[in-house]
Write an enzyme that holds these catalytic residues in place. Structure first.
Site, PDB file in Angstrom:
ATOM      1  N   ASP A 107     -56.122  78.784   3.451  1.00  0.00           N
ATOM      2  CA  ASP A 107     -56.232  77.320   3.533  1.00  0.00           C
ATOM      3  C   ASP A 107     -55.064  76.686   4.278  1.00  0.00           C
ATOM      4  OD1 ASP A 107     -57.800  76.467   0.327  1.00  0.00           O
ATOM      5  OD2 ASP A 107     -58.624  76.796   2.327  1.00  0.00           O
ATOM      6  N   LYS A 128     -56.673  68.577  -0.073  1.00  0.00           N
ATOM      7  CA  LYS A 128     -57.924  68.584   0.714  1.00  0.00           C
ATOM      8  C   LYS A 128     -59.090  68.786  -0.250  1.00  0.00           C
ATOM      9  CE  LYS A 128     -58.739  73.180   0.139  1.00  0.00           C
ATOM     10  NZ  LYS A 128     -59.826  73.697  -0.738  1.00  0.00           N
TER      11      LYS A 128
HETATM   12  C1  LIG Z   1     -61.634  78.652  -1.656  1.00  0.00           C
HETATM   13  C2  LIG Z   1     -60.878  78.045  -0.517  1.00  0.00           C
HETATM   14  O1  LIG Z   1     -59.862  77.199  -1.016  1.00  0.00           O
HETATM   15  C3  LIG Z   1     -61.818  77.218   0.344  1.00  0.00           C
HETATM   16  O2  LIG Z   1     -61.119  76.388   1.221  1.00  0.00           O
HETATM   17  C4  LIG Z   1     -60.214  79.119   0.344  1.00  0.00           C
HETATM   18  O3  LIG Z   1     -61.173  80.042   0.810  1.00  0.00           O
HETATM   19  C5  LIG Z   1     -59.131  79.884  -0.423  1.00  0.00           C
HETATM   20  O4  LIG Z   1     -57.947  79.697   0.288  1.00  0.00           O
HETATM   21  P1  LIG Z   1     -56.554  80.180  -0.359  1.00  0.00           P
HETATM   22  O5  LIG Z   1     -56.429  79.615  -1.735  1.00  0.00           O
HETATM   23  O6  LIG Z   1     -55.489  79.914   0.649  1.00  0.00           O
HETATM   24  O7  LIG Z   1     -56.835  81.727  -0.513  1.00  0.00           O
HETATM   25  P2  LIG Z   1     -55.837  82.938  -0.181  1.00  0.00           P
HETATM   26  O8  LIG Z   1     -54.539  82.680  -0.875  1.00  0.00           O
HETATM   27  O9  LIG Z   1     -55.865  83.209   1.279  1.00  0.00           O
HETATM   28  O10 LIG Z   1     -56.633  84.138  -0.887  1.00  0.00           O
HETATM   29  C6  LIG Z   1     -56.643  84.246  -2.292  1.00  0.00           C
HETATM   30  C7  LIG Z   1     -57.716  85.274  -2.637  1.00  0.00           C
HETATM   31  O11 LIG Z   1     -59.015  84.655  -2.461  1.00  0.00           O
HETATM   32  C8  LIG Z   1     -59.932  85.583  -1.896  1.00  0.00           C
HETATM   33  N1  LIG Z   1     -60.417  85.056  -0.613  1.00  0.00           N
HETATM   34  C9  LIG Z   1     -59.789  84.002  -0.005  1.00  0.00           C
HETATM   35  C10 LIG Z   1     -60.303  83.506   1.184  1.00  0.00           C
HETATM   36  C11 LIG Z   1     -61.442  84.127   1.749  1.00  0.00           C
HETATM   37  N2  LIG Z   1     -61.971  83.679   2.907  1.00  0.00           N
HETATM   38  N3  LIG Z   1     -62.036  85.186   1.117  1.00  0.00           N
HETATM   39  C12 LIG Z   1     -61.543  85.652  -0.062  1.00  0.00           C
HETATM   40  O12 LIG Z   1     -62.103  86.607  -0.623  1.00  0.00           O
HETATM   41  C13 LIG Z   1     -59.186  86.909  -1.755  1.00  0.00           C
HETATM   42  O13 LIG Z   1     -59.388  87.659  -2.926  1.00  0.00           O
HETATM   43  C14 LIG Z   1     -57.729  86.463  -1.690  1.00  0.00           C
HETATM   44  O14 LIG Z   1     -56.843  87.474  -2.134  1.00  0.00           O
HETATM   45  N1  LIG Z   2     -46.081  75.194  -3.757  1.00  0.00           N
HETATM   46  C1  LIG Z   2     -47.090  75.591  -4.555  1.00  0.00           C
HETATM   47  N2  LIG Z   2     -47.908  74.675  -5.133  1.00  0.00           N
HETATM   48  C2  LIG Z   2     -48.959  75.084  -5.915  1.00  0.00           C
HETATM   49  N3  LIG Z   2     -49.260  76.381  -6.172  1.00  0.00           N
HETATM   50  C3  LIG Z   2     -48.457  77.305  -5.613  1.00  0.00           C
HETATM   51  C4  LIG Z   2     -47.361  76.957  -4.785  1.00  0.00           C
HETATM   52  N4  LIG Z   2     -46.776  78.099  -4.360  1.00  0.00           N
HETATM   53  C5  LIG Z   2     -47.470  79.120  -4.903  1.00  0.00           C
HETATM   54  N5  LIG Z   2     -48.479  78.663  -5.670  1.00  0.00           N
HETATM   55  C6  LIG Z   2     -49.435  79.522  -6.388  1.00  0.00           C
HETATM   56  O1  LIG Z   2     -50.660  79.451  -5.655  1.00  0.00           O
HETATM   57  C7  LIG Z   2     -51.761  79.266  -6.536  1.00  0.00           C
HETATM   58  C8  LIG Z   2     -52.799  78.447  -5.851  1.00  0.00           C
HETATM   59  O2  LIG Z   2     -52.171  77.303  -5.329  1.00  0.00           O
HETATM   60  P1  LIG Z   2     -53.041  76.160  -4.625  1.00  0.00           P
HETATM   61  O3  LIG Z   2     -52.629  74.884  -5.250  1.00  0.00           O
HETATM   62  O4  LIG Z   2     -52.986  76.290  -3.155  1.00  0.00           O
HETATM   63  O5  LIG Z   2     -54.498  76.595  -5.000  1.00  0.00           O
HETATM   64  P2  LIG Z   2     -55.695  75.703  -5.303  1.00  0.00           P
HETATM   65  O6  LIG Z   2     -55.277  74.419  -5.924  1.00  0.00           O
HETATM   66  O7  LIG Z   2     -56.645  76.566  -6.022  1.00  0.00           O
HETATM   67  O8  LIG Z   2     -56.226  75.329  -3.891  1.00  0.00           O
HETATM   68  P3  LIG Z   2     -57.173  76.178  -2.967  1.00  0.00           P
HETATM   69  O9  LIG Z   2     -57.826  77.243  -3.809  1.00  0.00           O
HETATM   70  O10 LIG Z   2     -58.108  75.182  -2.439  1.00  0.00           O
HETATM   71  O11 LIG Z   2     -56.213  76.742  -1.953  1.00  0.00           O
HETATM   72  C9  LIG Z   2     -51.182  78.561  -7.752  1.00  0.00           C
HETATM   73  O12 LIG Z   2     -51.905  78.959  -8.892  1.00  0.00           O
HETATM   74  C10 LIG Z   2     -49.723  79.036  -7.800  1.00  0.00           C
HETATM   75  O13 LIG Z   2     -49.619  80.154  -8.659  1.00  0.00           O
END
Ligand SMILES: C[C@](O)(CO)[C@H](O)COP(=O)(O)OP(=O)(O)OC[C@H]1O[C@@H](n2ccc(N)nc2=O)[C@H](O)[C@@H]1O
Ligand SMILES: Nc1ncnc2c1ncn2[C@@H]1O[C@H](COP(=O)(O)OP(=O)(O)OP(=O)(O)O)[C@@H](O)[C@H]1O
Length: 271
Positions: free
Chosen positions: A135, A8
């Site tokens: 997400d 996305k």
């Molecule tokens: C940046 C975005 O990708 C935008 O779509 C999302 O807000 C993040 O989504 P995500 O990667 O699924 O994040 P999560 O795995 O839920 O959270 C990771 C970390 O990001 C921060 N986090 C995330 C989402 C949110 N609304 N506020 C936060 O402060 C928190 O420190 C959390 O511990």
């Molecule tokens: N199946 C997986 N694919 C990718 N990363 C994974 C997976 N499972 C756990 N992770 C952990 O989650 C972290 C973030 O993954 P992800 O790809 O969702 O984040 P991103 O690419 O930053 O996307 P977003 O921040 O938009 O959610 C990675 O750095 C990895 O350590």
């Protein structure tokens, strides 16, 4: 059964406040991409529980930390799941702001529900997805939405990029989401993104911004350089996606950007 978890982008992202649970309130538009992982799950009658394997881009995390495994464990605690073999092939860049891991988790929930007839509703799947990450719930319906709250409450939005040419540029750089949030001060926008996104992409440059860019671009100026290159190549709108590091550009016509392909992965016609 095999499915193809997609990535996305975020169109605009405003961080509007800090929550008592340590997360932030945000508003953003989430839009699905034609960039995919591959996820296969098959019953394993001669085995026990979950046998997990992975190929493609390595993640350097323990198996139990993989979001696909976490999704399996979440349902295993609540339903009688037969033994399965699960294989994940990673192609969506990780740490990119493209939601790859989140999508893998959501598709694991959907696939187990369908494969074993668990009878979980769409809303039920979204509630389970919310437990796995902010997400994840988006990928249950996987339609363009205006997202608010933690980013996993949704309202439909009329954003359609099918008549445009979307390019996603991924440098060799991963950005941890938590660290990106820690660096941004919340603000109250004058107009909501929900209203602004009803304008066509031609009008977004002056209207739609990603609040992570200011701090992330200071730390990684090459990302700002990519954004400027996309505008120089004729992009109607260009932005970093989510907390980065991927940067995307929306074009009216097909483009080819060999100058970016040297140091980055470039995904063409991704929208
Ligand atoms: C940046 C975005 O990708 C935008 O779509 C999302 O807000 C993040 O989504 P995500 O990667 O699924 O994040 P999560 O795995 O839920 O959270 C990771 C970390 O990001 C921060 N986090 C995330 C989402 C949110 N609304 N506020 C936060 O402060 C928190 O420190 C959390 O511990
Ligand atoms: N199946 C997986 N694919 C990718 N990363 C994974 C997976 N499972 C756990 N992770 C952990 O989650 C972290 C973030 O993954 P992800 O790809 O969702 O984040 P991103 O690419 O930053 O996307 P977003 O921040 O938009 O959610 C990675 O750095 C990895 O350590």
């Amino acid at each position: 059964m095999t499915v193809f978890p997609n990535a996305k982008i975020n169109i605009g992202l405003t961080i509007t406040g800090k929550r008592s649970d340590g997360y932030h309130n945000i508003e953003t538009v989430l839009y699905p991409l034609k960039i995919y992982d591959v996820l296969e799950i098959i019953p394993n009658p001669d085995g026990e529980g979950l046998e997990f394997s992975i190929s493609g881009e390595s993640l350097a995390i323990p198996e139990e930390e993989n979001l696909c495994v976490k999704a399996f464990r979440l349902l295993e605690e609540r339903y009688r799941l037969p033994a399965v073999k699960m294989h994940l092939h990673k192609d969506i860049p990780s740490g990119a702001g493209l939601g790859g891991g989140s999508s893998d988790a959501a598709y694991t929930l959907r696939l187990l529900n369908d494969l074993f007839g668990l009878g979980i509703s769409r809303e039920g799947l979204k509630d389970y997805a919310r437990l796995l990450g902010s997400d994840c719930a988006f990928f249950i319906d996987n339609e363009p939405v205006y997202a608010f709250g933690k980013g996993d409450d949704f309202r439909p939005v009329r954003v359609d990029l099918s008549d445009y040419f979307l390019v996603v540029v991924m440098p060799d750089l991963a950005i941890a989401t938590a660290r990106a949030y820690a660096g941004v001060r919340p603000r109250k926008p004058l107009f909501s993104l929900e209203a602004k996104s009803s304008n066509p992409p031609e009008e977004w440059k002056a209207l739609v911004q990603n609040d992570f860019e200011e701090t992330i671009f200071k730390e990684f100026p090459e990302l700002s350089g990519i954004k400027e290159s996309l505008y120089a190549a004729g992009a109607l709108y260009a932005s970093m996606s989510g907390s980065g590091a991927a940067v995307y550009g929306i074009f009216r016509e097909k483009v080819h950007l060999p100058e970016l392909e040297g140091d980055c992965r470039v995904f063409y016609d991704a929208g």
